[in-house]
Design an enzyme around this catalytic site. Structure first.
Site, mmCIF file in Angstrom:
data_model
loop_
_atom_site.group_PDB
_atom_site.id
_atom_site.type_symbol
_atom_site.label_atom_id
_atom_site.label_comp_id
_atom_site.label_asym_id
_atom_site.label_seq_id
_atom_site.Cartn_x
_atom_site.Cartn_y
_atom_site.Cartn_z
ATOM 1 N N THR A 24 15.228 -86.072 -0.036
ATOM 2 C CA THR A 24 14.130 -86.537 0.017
ATOM 3 C C THR A 24 13.495 -86.508 1.393
ATOM 4 O OG1 THR A 24 14.625 -87.778 -1.803
ATOM 5 C CG2 THR A 24 12.819 -88.530 -0.648
ATOM 6 N N LYS A 99 8.452 -87.306 -6.138
ATOM 7 C CA LYS A 99 9.329 -88.341 -5.904
ATOM 8 C C LYS A 99 9.073 -89.610 -5.161
ATOM 9 C CE LYS A 99 13.608 -89.932 -5.153
ATOM 10 N NZ LYS A 99 14.738 -89.056 -4.538
#
Length: 220
Positions: A24, A99
């Site tokens: 991420t 995300k």
């Protein structure tokens, strides 16, 4: 450095190779990796995941993908081995942006669940009955199904750490500033997590957010 440095991953990949990034990071970094990958004729997919430790162990993760259709199609058979849902969200960077939206939803859900549990405890309600009553209605969520009982028992030694959530929310707020989007609830919950870190619980699961709320009335 792991990917783009002289000794990074791209330096060893053959032309036409598939590169899947499950980390991420910012959407900007994902786009930069994709540009560098195109120069080397690589297929790049930014593919952050959600579903927690339990989802990884059970092979039921959800993966949000950014990249070309060709790259995502090439990645799909691999991703499907450990994910229940693989969604091509858009071009490079879109997976990371999705995300961020996911983490914003989780942060808000945990904040609401924390207050609801403490409220019910202070009201001396039977928490098992509360869960039975509300978990089948509009309040139901993954967080409620998987964290309600552990939060009520102050069990947080598992899952996704507060420190990691703060990193992710920081990415989300940075991207929101770049886009001109307003995210006041995300910013507020991020500050709540600052409190949890200051209490020494940064390595505990994100549901440890409830620790900042007093168990007894009159202490708020």
């Amino acid at each position: 450095d792991v990917v783009l440095s002289p000794n990074g991953a791209f330096s060893t990949l053959r032309r036409g190779a598939l590169f899947i990034d499950h980390t991420t990071v910012s959407a900007r970094i994902a786009r930069q990796i994709a540009v560098e990958g195109r120069d080397k004729e690589l297929l790049c997919v930014d593919a952050p995941v959600t579903g927690g430790q339990s989802g990884a162990e059970a092979g039921t993760l959800a993966i949000m993908c950014g990249g070309s259709a060709k790259a995502v199609d090439a990645a799909r058979p691999i991703l499907s081995a450990y994910a229940k849902r693989v969604v091509h969200v858009g071009k490079s960077g879109a997976g990371q942006t999705a995300k961020m939206a996911n983490q914003m939803c989780i942060a808000g859900a945990i904040a609401g669940l924390s207050e609801a549990i403490r409220f019910a405890q202070i009201a001396h309600l039977d928490l098992d009955k509360v869960f039975e009553a509300i978990s089948g209605g509009a309040a139901q969520s993954w967080q409620m199904d998987n964290r309600f009982h552990t939060m009520a028992k102050d069990e947080f030694d598992f899952g996704f750490a507060v420190d990691w959530m703060r990193k992710d929310l920081g990415l989300a707020m940075d991207e929101a500033r770049n886009l001109g989007a307003s995210v006041p609830v995300t910013a507020l919950v991020d500050q709540f997590y600052v409190d949890v870190q200051a209490m020494g619980y940064g390595r505990e699961d994100t549901s440890a957010l409830i620790r900042r709320l007093p168990r007894r009335k009159g202490k708020a």
